[in-house]
Design a protein around this motif. Structure first.
Motif: not given
Length: 868
Positions: A348-362, A530-537
């Protein structure tokens, strides 16, 4: 381009500059030479034919992570200079900028982190004028941060050694004191005024935490700690160049809530590292760690570093561990589900910082799928209110809405880069579906258009073709060009044929050619959304991360307890410690349960100081460490390796065991020993537990004996009644203190002689040891027979001389206030007594050679003689 490179290099001194050029990161000049050597890649040149070629090396952008990890491990800082505009839209030189600076204390990628350990960035500020300082530490990958204020500078350094940050910020000119060279952090020196400014720190902390004053954070009266926190935030702003909103609430460390373990005790008890500095097998952490998730592993680490002091949180933990300990099927189900839960905190930190990869979402999607299963397992087993677990279930968040979004959006095996396309499933976005259809089935559409033209127009051998210059076309033989319909537009004339396009073919060609780029562009935008949606959570992710960590922590302790047959300890506010059939968990893990001989031990008001004697290798140090480790385990809420354990809560555990030196600081083994002993005597309280092993062995016999004796006396009188102490020694003279010092009791590790050898019985029994058995131990260790035999001869001679010496002045040295061997003033004996038969027998008596029964019989004989 090189001017641009040099500009960013000048702006980031001390960093290796990774310069993005197309699909590669390139390095030049000294950086290229450094990186090529450090990660073993080819060093080339930008202009090899020039007189002064520019050194150059590089690697593809999609495979740069392993190289970054290697460089960070070697202590380098790395500035990432990215292209910040699309090269296709650039006019002239592509715009670039340093998007972040990688340092050991600020990384968030899994490849640079240990999954079950925190990665701290630390800072220290010391104000000599107020004699007060503060340290702060922050795990950027999870957002957790804390700090400590102290009026003792050594205490701050001790905590830094405990925390062991990967990177430590210090004001320029400030260095690690020589006595704390074991601190392995990479030191980053920063300007005092720019980084530790109080007003700037207050502003940044209040903005980040959303408070109008520092009192809400318990920082209003801690300016030195505020400066240390401000240095962390300033450094992150300079290196990360992004928002820091993922940082959690700052909570100063409350020492009053925790059992304190200094860095020496952690080392001596081998909680995280063996005495040789290695991790893994041979440490308490390794024995206890049956967690299945990274979050649970980090919680175990945190609990071991800071066990609870208050009884309430310990009992809550023990209740949960007991519940899971008693339900093997539930525990097995939980362990199986937890095995599929990834690191929600760091993801969730990488999502918030904008550094998450597609693999992180899976990984997030797979983890969220386990939440309903975990809840169902627990709710089925929890038929009635069972305290903490029931409270957790009432607040449980399955995050089904987020899981649903991830289910319908991303494909199961997305590409590694978010700009490559192929991320999303069909049905997620109508416009994207059309582009996917074009990119994946564009040829089929062209074939259908070709068939349509064949059917509608009577043109034999109408062909569909393509070339790079004219694109798609219809080709018609010159013999049939009179039959070409009006909507055919001629593009090219050949010897035997004519090539045409149609408005529909041209439109379809444009759509097919641009569909691939349009698809990648649209998928990138959808991914950002999608990343922004997850970042808000993120707050929901963090809440469930804490829940999962706790469940994993409890089930791991329950699993360890069940496998090793441990018992639930009983904790109380008194001073007593009673252990029945206790074992050392690490030693037992190494030897096997069947080879370990358990032992009993009791500490109470009348047995506050246990003086333990016995030969080397008998197990004195194991007994000492065992009591300390069982106390620590009980106060993290764990079961303990014993048949029964009743433990009075401790506020600190101190240890002084083993022999070590620090020659680099000019400290001998004895100096280190005395330094550690001094710390214990100054800091121990009535509720502390102290274990001391071989005090005074590094100096002369009488010096060492005197110090050991004085330490025992001090511990017996400190804190209005003495401090709970286990004291192992080879100074058998100290055993005479039983009866003279209130609360001191002699114990020894039993051994048995058998055919010239000794057998270690590994049992703690009352009374002092009869002798040291040093030569027998040397024999067991493999010392050559000749040396052993000669040692026995020398020992016999020394003992004989010692007996003669004692015989000459045995009565004179008798004293009620001094131990044997400390020359007391001579006692005046009348002439008639010197010839008394009892005195004659006493002077010739071989005390060391007598058994207890023989001594009692002789005393009885003397008693009868006196009566006669």
């Amino acid at each position: 381009m090189l001017e641009q490179y040099l500009h960013f290099k000048e702006e980031n001194p001390g960093c290796l500059l990774f310069f993005r050029m197309g699909d590669f990161y390139e390095l030049f000049f000294e950086d290229a030479e450094t990186v090529a050597k450090a990660v073993q890649i080819a060093l080339t040149s930008r202009n090899p034919n020039d007189e002064n070629p520019i050194p150059m090396c590089g690697m593809p952008h999609h495979s740069v992570e392993p190289y970054l990890s290697q460089l960070l491990e070697k202590g380098y800082k790395i500035a990432i200079c990215d292209q910040i505009e699309d090269p296709r839209e650039a006019k002239g030189l592509v715009k670039r900028d340093v998007t972040r600076v990688l340092t050991p204390g600020t990384v968030v990628e899994d490849s640079n982190l240990k999954s079950k350990e925190n990665n701290y960035l630390g800072s220290l500020y010391w104000d000599a004028s107020t004699n007060t300082g503060g340290i702060a530490w922050l795990d950027f990958s999870t957002g957790q941060w804390s700090g400590l204020l102290s009026r003792k500078e050594p205490e701050l350094w001790q905590w830094l050694v405990k925390i062991n940050p990967s990177e430590l910020l210090l004001p320029q000119g400030f260095k690690i004191p020589p006595q704390f060279t074991e601190l392995s952090s990479q030191v980053t020196s920063v300007p005092l005024g720019a980084y530790f400014d109080i007003s700037s720190a207050v502003t940044k902390i209040q903005e980040l935490q959303g408070t109008v004053n520092m009192k809400a954070l318990d920082l209003d009266d801690k300016p030195e700690l505020v400066r240390a926190c401000g240095a962390l935030l300033t450094y992150l702003e300079h290196t990360q160049k992004s928002k820091l909103g993922h940082l959690g609430e700052f909570k100063p460390l409350n020492l009053g809530k925790h059992l304190l373990l200094d860095e020496i005790t952690e080392r001596n008890l081998e909680i995280f590292r063996r005495l040789d500095g290695k991790t893994g097998k041979g440490t308490l952490w390794k024995v206890l760690d049956k967690t299945k998730t990274s979050m649970g592993g980090r919680l175990l680490e945190s609990r071991l570093r800071q066990p609870w002091r208050d009884r309430a949180p310990i009992e809550k933990s023990l209740e949960c561990v007991t519940f899971l300990f008693e339900r093997d099927h539930l525990r097995a189900d939980l362990r199986n589900a937890l095995d599929s839960v990834y690191d929600l905190e760091r993801l969730s930190t990488r999502v918030f910082l904008g550094r998450a990869t597609p693999k992180d979402f899976i990984a997030l999607r797979q983890s969220l799928h386990m939440l309903p299963k975990l809840r169902d397992f627990l709710s089925t087993a929890l038929q009635e209110d069972t305290g903490e677990l029931t409270k957790i279930l009432k607040k449980w968040d399955n995050m089904e809405d987020i899981a649903s979004i991830l289910d319908v959006s991303l494909v199961d095996s997305p590409p590694p880069n978010i700009t490559d396309g192929g991320l999303f499933k069909k049905g997620f976005d109508a416009k994207l579906d059309e582009l996917i259809e074009l990119t994946e089935h564009g040829e089929d559409r062209l074939k259908r258009l070709h068939e349509k033209e064949l059917n509608q127009n009577d043109i034999p051998k109408l062909k569909l073709g393509f070339n790079k210059i004219f694109g798609y076309y219809f080709e018609v033989s010159k013999a049939f060009k009179g039959q070409v319909p009006e909507h055919f537009i001629r593009r090219q004339t050949l010897v035997n044929s004519e090539r045409y396009i149609t408005p529909e073919l041209k439109e379809m060609e444009d759509r097919i050619i641009s569909a691939s780029d349009d698809r990648k562009s649209l998928e990138y935008k959808l991914f950002i959304q999608l990343r922004e949606q997850l970042s808000a959570a993120r707050s929901r992710f963090l809440f469930m991360a804490d829940v999962i960590a706790s469940i994993d922590f409890w089930q791991g302790l329950a699993e360890t307890a069940r496998v090793n047959e441990w018992c639930r300890p009983s904790l109380h506010e008194g001073m007593e410690i009673e252990i029945e059939a206790g074992r050392h968990p690490v030693v037992e893990d190494a030897m096997g349960a069947s080879n370990y001989i358990p032992g009993d031990l009791r500490i109470d008001h009348s047995r506050r100081i246990l003086l333990i004697t016995g030969p080397n290798m008998a197990g004195k140090s194991t007994v000492l460490r065992q009591v300390a480790i069982l106390t620590i385990m009980a106060q993290i809420g764990s079961f303990v390796p014993a048949k029964k354990a009743q433990i009075g809560l401790a506020d600190r555990v101190f240890s002084r065991v083993g022999a070590s030196d620090n020659l680099a600081q000019g400290h001998s083994t004895f100096m280190v020993e005395m330094t550690e002993t001094a710390r214990i005597l100054r800091q121990a309280t009535k509720r502390s537990l102290v274990i001391l092993d071989e005090i005074g062995r590094g100096t002369s016999t009488y010096d060492g004996l005197s110090l050991a004796w004085a330490v025992v006396e001090e511990l017996s009188t400190r804190a209005r009644g003495g401090i709970r102490t286990l004291f192992a020694t080879h100074y058998h003279e100290l055993t005479a203190l039983e009866g003279k010092i209130d609360g001191l009791r002699n114990l020894n590790i039993a051994v048995k002689e058998w055919k010239g050898d000794i057998v270690f019985l590994r049992r703690l029994v009352p009374g002092p040891a009869d002798r040291s058995y040093g030569i027998e131990v040397a024999k067991l260790a493999g010392v050559p027979k000749g040396v052993v035999d000669r040692a026995r001869e020398i020992l016999a001679e020394l003992e004989e001389k010692s007996h003669d010496s004692r015989a000459k002045g045995a009565v004179e040295r008798a004293s009620q206030t001094l131990l044997p061997g400390f020359g007391a003033p001579p006692i005046e004996i009348s002439e008639e007594l010197t010839e008394h038969p009892i005195v004659t027998q006493l002077t010739d008596l071989d005390v060391d050679g007598m058994t207890p029964i023989q001594a009692l019989m002789l005393l009885n004989q003397w008693k009868d003689m006196i009566k006669g």
